[in-house]
Design a protein around this motif. Sequence first.
Motif, PDB file in Angstrom:
ATOM      1  N   SER A 249      15.027  22.175  40.164  1.00 54.64           N
ATOM      2  CA  SER A 249      15.842  23.199  39.537  1.00 54.64           C
ATOM      3  C   SER A 249      16.926  22.544  38.698  1.00 54.64           C
ATOM      4  O   SER A 249      17.645  21.682  39.172  1.00 54.64           O
ATOM      5  CB  SER A 249      16.469  24.087  40.603  1.00 54.64           C
ATOM      6  N   PRO A 250      17.042  22.968  37.429  1.00 57.53           N
ATOM      7  CA  PRO A 250      18.003  22.314  36.544  1.00 57.53           C
ATOM      8  C   PRO A 250      19.464  22.613  36.899  1.00 57.53           C
ATOM      9  O   PRO A 250      20.350  21.906  36.463  1.00 57.53           O
ATOM     10  CB  PRO A 250      17.657  22.890  35.164  1.00 57.53           C
ATOM     11  N   VAL A 251      19.690  23.660  37.684  1.00 61.72           N
ATOM     12  CA  VAL A 251      21.085  24.048  37.926  1.00 61.72           C
ATOM     13  C   VAL A 251      21.563  23.716  39.333  1.00 61.72           C
ATOM     14  O   VAL A 251      22.618  24.172  39.751  1.00 61.72           O
ATOM     15  CB  VAL A 251      21.301  25.553  37.641  1.00 61.72           C
ATOM     16  N   HIS A 252      20.766  22.947  40.090  1.00 58.98           N
ATOM     17  CA  HIS A 252      21.220  22.511  41.405  1.00 58.98           C
ATOM     18  C   HIS A 252      21.133  20.984  41.458  1.00 58.98           C
ATOM     19  O   HIS A 252      20.263  20.393  40.820  1.00 58.98           O
ATOM     20  CB  HIS A 252      20.350  23.112  42.506  1.00 58.98           C
TER      21      HIS A 252
END
Lengths: 342, 389, 329
Positions: free
Chosen positions: A122-125
Motif C-alpha cells: 500500500s502506497p500510503v502505509h
Amino acid sequence: MATDQLLLEVKDLKTYFFLEEGTVRAVDGVDMVIRRGQALGVVGESGCGKSVTARSILRIVPRPGRIVQGEITLHRMRESKNGRTVTEAVRLTDLDPMGVEMRSIRGAEIALVPQEPMMSLSPVHTLGNQIIEAIMLHQRVTKAEARERAIHMLDLVGMPRPSRTIDRYPHELSGGMRQRGMIAMALCCHPSLLIADEPTTALDVTTEAQILKLIRGLRQELGMAIMYITHNLGVVAQTTEDVIVMYMGKVVEEADVDSLFHDPKHPYTRALLRSIPRLGQRTRERQRLESIRGSVPDPYALPKGCSFHPRCAQAIRGVCDREEPPYVEVGPAHKVRCVLYC
Amino acid sequence: MATSPEAGSSLPQNDLEVAEELKGEEEKIYVAPPWRLMWWRFRRHRMAVVSAVVLAVFYLVAIFCEFVAPYNPEQFFIKYKMAPPSRIHLRDAEGNWHLPFVYRIERSRDEQTMRSLFVEDTSTRYPIRFLVRGDEYKLLGLFKTNVHLFGLTVSRDEQGIFLLGADRMGRDLFSRLCYGARLSLSIGLVGVFLSLILGVILGGLSGYYGGTLDVIIQRVIELIRTIPSIPLWMALSAALPPDWPVVRVYFGITVILSLIGWTWMARVVRGRFLALREEDFVLAARLVGSSEMRIILRHMVPSFLSYIIASLTIAIPNMILGETGLSFIGLGLRPPAISWGVLLQEAQNVRSLALCPWVLTPALAVIIAVLAFNFVGDGLRDAADPYAR
Amino acid sequence: MLGYVLRRISIMVPTLLIISIISFVIIQLPPGDYLTSYAAQLRTMGDIVQQEEIDALRQRYGLGQPVYVQYFKWITGILLRGDWGQSMEWQKPVRDLIWERLALTMVLSGVSILVSWFVAIPIGVYSATHQYSIPDYILSIISFVGVGTPGFMLALVIMYVAMTAFGLNVGGLFSQEYLAAPWSWAKVVDMLKHLWIPVLIIALGSTAGSIRTTRANLLDELNKPYVETARAKGLPEGRLVWKYPVRVALNPFFSTVGWSLANLISGETLVSVVLSLQTIGPMMLRALTSQDMYLAGSFLLLLSTMTVLGTLVSDILLAWVDPRIRMEA
C-alpha cells in the motif's frame, strides 16, 4: 511416513471465470501434491492458470472467478492437548473464503509473495505498518513485540538497516528492497507453504539473482515448502526440485527437475525447452531458436480434445482433436498428459 | 496409438481448418476500424443509447419548433390564463371510444377565493388531429407553411389545446417549451464549440510545448477556476448592457459561459498531449522525419479526438445549467427571448407555483436533457478508447 | 511539512492579488458609475442631493480618475483600514453588511460539505464493493439524477411540495421574530431548525457527485495488487477495504476539497436566491442588478478568497494523508 509428510493436496480443481463474453476455464482439473519442505515449480505461459491455481489455494480468487469443483486439503501441524504435535487435515474448499478459519490459515500457514513488488504494498502505509499488521493478525503479541519481530524478519531477508527501513513508505524503497519487504511480510508468521507468484519477473537480472538466492537460503533455514510459479525455466532449474508444466488450465507434465530438463515428454514441454537459448549452442549450424507456432487459443473457445493440438507438431488427426488425452506415468514420479505415450 | 513422436510431424489438414475457422471469428474484431469498435462499445451502454435517442428527439423539436408547437409562443389566450394541462380523453362521458379528443373548457370563478376554475363541458368534443393548419410560419426560415404537427381543427378563439397548461398570461406552455429548447439547447452547443476552440489551442500549446508557456497557461486556468463559477457568471452577465437585443445578449451569455468551460477542455487536451508525447508511435513518426504539424495532425489528434468528443458531451450540460440558472435569476436572457431558464422565472414566486405547478415543466426538460447528456458522455467516455480493456 | 505549507501560502498571495484585480475590473464593466445613478436615484425620490456629499465620495474612491487609481484606493482601503467601501443601496459601509452573510454562507457550505461526505463515502464504498448488485443499481440511478438536478430546481420543487402538502414556507434561515434580532442562543437554535432544508438541497448535488467519484475511484483501487496482498495476509474483508483501498481512493477527494467548495458556493448562490436565505447569494444578486459595485465586488473577492483558502486546506490535507506528496514537498 509418506502421507505424514503431505502438506497440501489439490484434487481435480476447477476454477472458472464467468464473464459477459463467456466462461473462461482458467483452471480445469488440476491435481497436485506438495510435501513438507518441498520446492515445487509451476511453469507455463501467461494465462495458463498457474496464478489462478495459487489464488484458489489461498481462496482469494477475484470476482467473477469461482472454484466450481475440486478439493484442496491442507495438512497442518497442531499442538495437541498433551503437548504433542499432530497433523490435522483441513479441507480449504469447504471453508468460507472470508471466514475466520480460512483467514487464520491465509498468511499464517500459506503465504503469498506476489508478482509486482511495486504495486503490492500500500502506497500510503509504511512498510512496518503492513508487516506488523500481519504479525498481530496471527500471533498474540503486543505491538512493540510485533515491531521487534518485523525488524528481525527484515534483517533476515537482508534488508539494509531494518530498524530504519521499517518506517519507510514503499515509494522510498527500490524494487529489490520492496520485494525483500514482501518476503519478510510473507515469512513473518512462519508459514509452512510459501507461494511465490513470479516474484522476480518485475526485477532486473542482478536483483533477481539475489532474491532467488535469498529464497533458496530461507527455505533451508526455515524448512518450509515453496510453490514457485514462473514462466522462466531457468529460474525453475535453479530453485526447485520438482516441476509441474501447465497449459490452458491443465497440468500437462510433472517430473523432477532433472528428468524434465533432460527427458521432456510432452510436445509442449519440449517446445518450451527448445525456445530458450543455451550457452554453447553452435550457431554455425544455423540452428535457430524455435518459437511455439500458433498462438494461445481463445480462452472462451477451447479446442476440443487436447487443447494443445492446434499448435502441436505431432498431433494425430482424429485422436488429438477428439479425445481428452490420458495422464500417463512414464517414469518414476514422471507423468505426462499425452496420447503419444499410451 | 503407439505412434512415435517423429512420425506425426506434419500438421493434419483438419487441424489447419480449425485454426483458420477460429481466426475467421476473431477477424471481425481484429480488422474492425476504431470507430466501429467504439460503436460496439457505446452500444453496450444501454442508458447511453436511450439517452442519445432522447437527445435526438429534443434537438429535432428545437430545430422544427414552429412545426411541433401548436401555437405561436407569444399568442395570448385571455380566457385560459393559468389553465391546467388539457386532459386528453379516449372515452367520452357516455363510455364510447373515440380517437383522442379534448372537451370544451369552461372558465368560472370560485365565489369565495376568486380563483379561476376550469371545468370540462362534456357536451362538446374537439378531436385532436395531426398535421392541422394553424398560424403561418417559415419552416427552417425557408418555406412558408401553416401546417403544425398536431392541434385542434377549430379556431383558437373557440378552444385551445394546452398539453402542459398555460402560464399567467394565458400562453401555451408546451409551445413555449418547444421554442425555449431552441435557445437552451443551442447555447450548450455554441458555448462548447467556443470552449473547444480556446481549450484545444491553449491546451495543445500547453501540453505540446510545455515549459514556461505550460506553467503560465496552467496558472491562468487555476486562477479562473478559483472564482466560483456562478457568482462570476452573475457578475459578468450583470455587465451586459440591458438595452442589447436578444441575439447579442445570447452571444454575450455564450461567451461568458465558455470563459470557464475552456479550462476543462484545455486540461483534457493538455493531459492527452502529455501522455501521447511519450508514446512510441509519436517517437517513431519523429524518427522518420515527419514535421511537427504532421505529427500533431496525423498522429496525435486522431488518437485523442474521441476523448475530446466525450468531454465535450460532458461539458454541454454545465452550459445548459448555467444559462438556465442565470436566466432564472434574471441576469441571463430576458423576455421576449424564450429559453427554459426564462420560462422558469414564472416559477420563482411560491404562490404562483402553488397555483400552477405546471410552470415547473421546463425544469423537468432541463433535468432530462442534462441527464441524457451525462449518460451519452459516460457511454462515449467508455467507448473513447476501444483498445483498452 | 511546514515549508510546504509556507510555499503554498506564498503562491496564494499573488493569486489573491490577481483575483482582486479581476473582481474590480468585472465590477467596473457596466457602463456609468454608481454615483451618477445614485444621485439620479436620490433626485427621483425627491431628496435634495448634497453636492458636497457626492464630491466627498467621489474624492474618497477616486471616481473619475483612472481605473488603476480607483483600484489602488479600494485595495489599500481593504488591506490597511479594513474599509471595503460604501454600499450605495444600503447606505452603509460594506463591512457592516458582509460579515454576517459571509459567516452564514460558510456555515451553510461547511455543513453541506460535511453532510455530503458522511452520506456519500459509505454509500460509494458500499456501491463499489457490491458492484452490479441491485442496491448498487438503485444508488447509481439516484446519484445520476442527483448530479443532473441543479440545486435551485430542487429548491423550487421542495418549496412547492412544502407549500401544497404541509402549508409550510421553507424559505429563509430564521423565523420571523429572529430576523432582525441580535445574535443569541435562541437565534442559533432557530437557525439550526431552518438550516437542514437548505443543507439537504445544497448537499444533494455534491453528495451524488461524491458517490460517483468514490465508487469509480474505489473500483479502480479494489483490483490493485496491494489489496490482494492484504487479503492474502488474512485480514477481515471490512477492515481491509477501509484501511487500504478506501484510504487511497479518498486521496483525490481531499485534493478536490477546494474545487468542491467552489462548486458548493456556486450552487448555493442560486439556492439561496430561491429560498431567500440570508447568505451572500441574494444580496450579491441585488447588488449586481442595482450596480452597487463595492458591495458586489467585495462579495466576488470574498467568495474567491474562500475558494483559495479551501484549496490551501485541501493541499494540506492531501499532503497529510498521502506520503508520496509529502515527499515531493
